[in-house]
Design a protein around this motif. Structure first.
Motif, PDB file in Angstrom:
ATOM      1  N   PHE A 299      -9.926 -13.819  30.433  1.00  0.00           N
ATOM      2  CA  PHE A 299     -10.101 -14.231  31.828  1.00  0.00           C
ATOM      3  C   PHE A 299     -10.782 -13.094  32.589  1.00  0.00           C
ATOM      4  CE2 PHE A 299      -8.559 -14.303  36.224  1.00  0.00           C
ATOM      5  CZ  PHE A 299      -9.036 -15.550  36.609  1.00  0.00           C
TER       6      PHE A 299
ATOM      7  N   CYS B 120     -13.526 -12.935  39.283  1.00  0.00           N
ATOM      8  CA  CYS B 120     -12.901 -14.233  39.406  1.00  0.00           C
ATOM      9  C   CYS B 120     -14.016 -15.243  39.324  1.00  0.00           C
ATOM     10  CB  CYS B 120     -12.146 -14.343  40.725  1.00  0.00           C
ATOM     11  SG  CYS B 120     -11.564 -15.993  41.139  1.00  0.00           S
ATOM     12  N   CYS B 121     -14.117 -16.232  38.603  1.00  0.00           N
ATOM     13  CA  CYS B 121     -13.009 -16.962  37.990  1.00  0.00           C
ATOM     14  C   CYS B 121     -13.580 -17.579  36.724  1.00  0.00           C
ATOM     15  CB  CYS B 121     -12.454 -18.030  38.886  1.00  0.00           C
ATOM     16  SG  CYS B 121     -11.879 -17.417  40.511  1.00  0.00           S
TER      17      CYS B 121
ATOM     18  N   VAL C 126     -13.753 -17.788  32.304  1.00  0.00           N
ATOM     19  CA  VAL C 126     -13.088 -17.581  31.019  1.00  0.00           C
ATOM     20  C   VAL C 126     -14.175 -17.476  29.950  1.00  0.00           C
ATOM     21  CG1 VAL C 126     -11.506 -18.514  29.297  1.00  0.00           C
ATOM     22  CG2 VAL C 126     -11.032 -18.836  31.737  1.00  0.00           C
TER      23      VAL C 126
END
Length: 404
Positions: free
Chosen positions: A383, A386-387, A389
């Motif tokens: 992760f 932000c944001c 993956v």
């Protein structure tokens, strides 16, 4: 002359497919067909058909959903067996034309699916004809005995009430609230200590019924009206067996009901519990019926023409919950379109299992073959603030075994 002979031959082939038994069986695949018949329908079916089938809240629509639920769960329960309850290539239509062990299960699971779907719809307020079951009289009886973990014990409770004294008998009509301390002083109203798994309130707890169970009685009644009304005046062995298996499916739904409670109190305490009877997942009902499938009994007609008995005199007579059949099952190892068998060719088996899904059992005597596959999947995911993956791509080597 040749044209006349061909026409007669075609009529002979078509006649078995349009018989009353076949017609009734095919309705399971398309329940809307029953309302399109030109002959006079029984009043109970006619009432169901009068509703608009396009309305999502109609009973006919719920019946269709219930049959779909039954077929889906049938495939799930038998996915690892030679007969996997498939509807491909008209296999199910051929199964329903017979009276085998597999036919018995299909009839039972569809009757159960209709009952289950309608009962749940009543509780959720999706049908104007019914609501949840508010049978407070039965609740009072259960409270005075406090011996049940499911609907199975209703008959035992009714029998026990006959032997209670007059004071205990009058308690059934009181408001369904119980205080464990008061009840413990009454020697004629002994209660067992409930286990943590059965959901029953323990001694010393205040609890009451909400008075709103899943309406299984209404669901069973509508399932019986739709599936059995056409056959009630017949007494042939196939009709008797069919109605028996339908009843067994509906009984499996009723027997699977169990007690559920909700705690009430300040700061998460459980000073009061509200309890009601609810249905489990339909998979549990189907699993109960699958056990009955494994222990199904072969029966023959009695001389009176209105009942049946087991084929072997030494075999225990079937109960109302058991499945029955009159014809032996075909060999599902080889393809046979006439009986609905698709064979086991290319079916995946489990090389490490010793059950029905094992390669030795599922593949019959045809053997199996191993295939190596390389499957890509996401791995080592991270992760990033932000944001996002971010994952790597990994390759896994898998070996599958299929029947020859």
């Amino acid at each position: 002359m040749r044209f006349i002979v061909c026409a007669i031959y075609l009529m002979i082939l078509i006649m078995p497919m349009t018989s009353g038994w076949a017609e009734g069986s095919n309705i399971l695949l398309d329940p809307m067909q029953v309302c399109k018949k030109t002959q006079k329908l029984p009043n109970k079916i006619l009432e169901i058909c009068k509703q608009d089938s396009r309305n999502k809240t109609s009973i006919l629509k719920k019946i269709s959903n219930g049959i779909t639920l039954g077929f889906r769960e049938c495939e799930n329960q038998f996915r690892h067996r030679k007969w996997n309850c498939t509807t491909q290539r008209r296999s199910m239509k051929k199964i329903l034309l017979k009276d085998t062990r597999e036919t018995a299960f299909v009839n039972a699971i569809t009757a159960a699916g209709i009952s289950y779907t309608i009962a749940k719809s009543c509780s959720m307020g999706e049908l104007v004809e019914c609501s949840c079951d508010k049978n407070l009289v039965r609740h009072n009886v259960l409270l005075n005995n406090n011996q049940m973990t499911g609907i199975d014990d209703l008959s035992n409770i009714n029998n026990n009430n006959k032997s209670n004294n007059n004071n205990n008998y009058r308690n059934r009509n009181k408001k369904p609230k119980k205080n464990g301390n008061k009840q413990s002083r009454n020697p004629n109203n002994k209660r067992r200590s409930p286990s943590p798994t059965d959901g029953l309130p323990g001694m010393g707890e205040n609890w009451e019924w909400s008075g709103c169970d899943d309406n299984v009685n209404f669901g069973n009644r509508k399932s019986k009206d739709f599936l059995d009304a056409r056959y009630r005046r017949r007494s042939d062995i196939k009709t008797l067996v069919r109605i028996h298996n339908n009843d067994a499916g509906r009984m499996a739904v009723k027997k699977s009901m169990r007690l559920d409670c909700k705690c009430h109190g300040l700061s998460g305490s459980c000073t009061m519990k509200t309890c009601w009877m609810k249905l489990p997942s339909f998979s549990e009902v189907a699993h109960r019926l699958r056990d009955r499938f494994d222990g199904a009994s072969k029966v023959i007609a009695r001389n009176d023409g209105t009942s049946f008995m087991t084929e072997g005199l030494s075999i225990k007579p079937p109960t109302k919950q058991d499945l029955v059949y009159t014809e032996e099952s075909p060999d599902f190892c080889k393809p046979n379109p006439k009986v609905g068998s698709l064979g086991i060719h290319n079916r995946e088996c489990n090389i490490t299992s010793k059950g029905e899904d094992s390669c030795e059992i599922l593949c019959c005597d045809f053997g199996f073959q191993r295939t190596t596959l390389f499957v890509k999947y996401n791995c080592q995911c991270k992760f990033i603030w932000c944001c996002d993956v971010v994952c790597n791509t990994c390759i896994e080597k898998r070996e599958i075994y299929t029947c020859r």
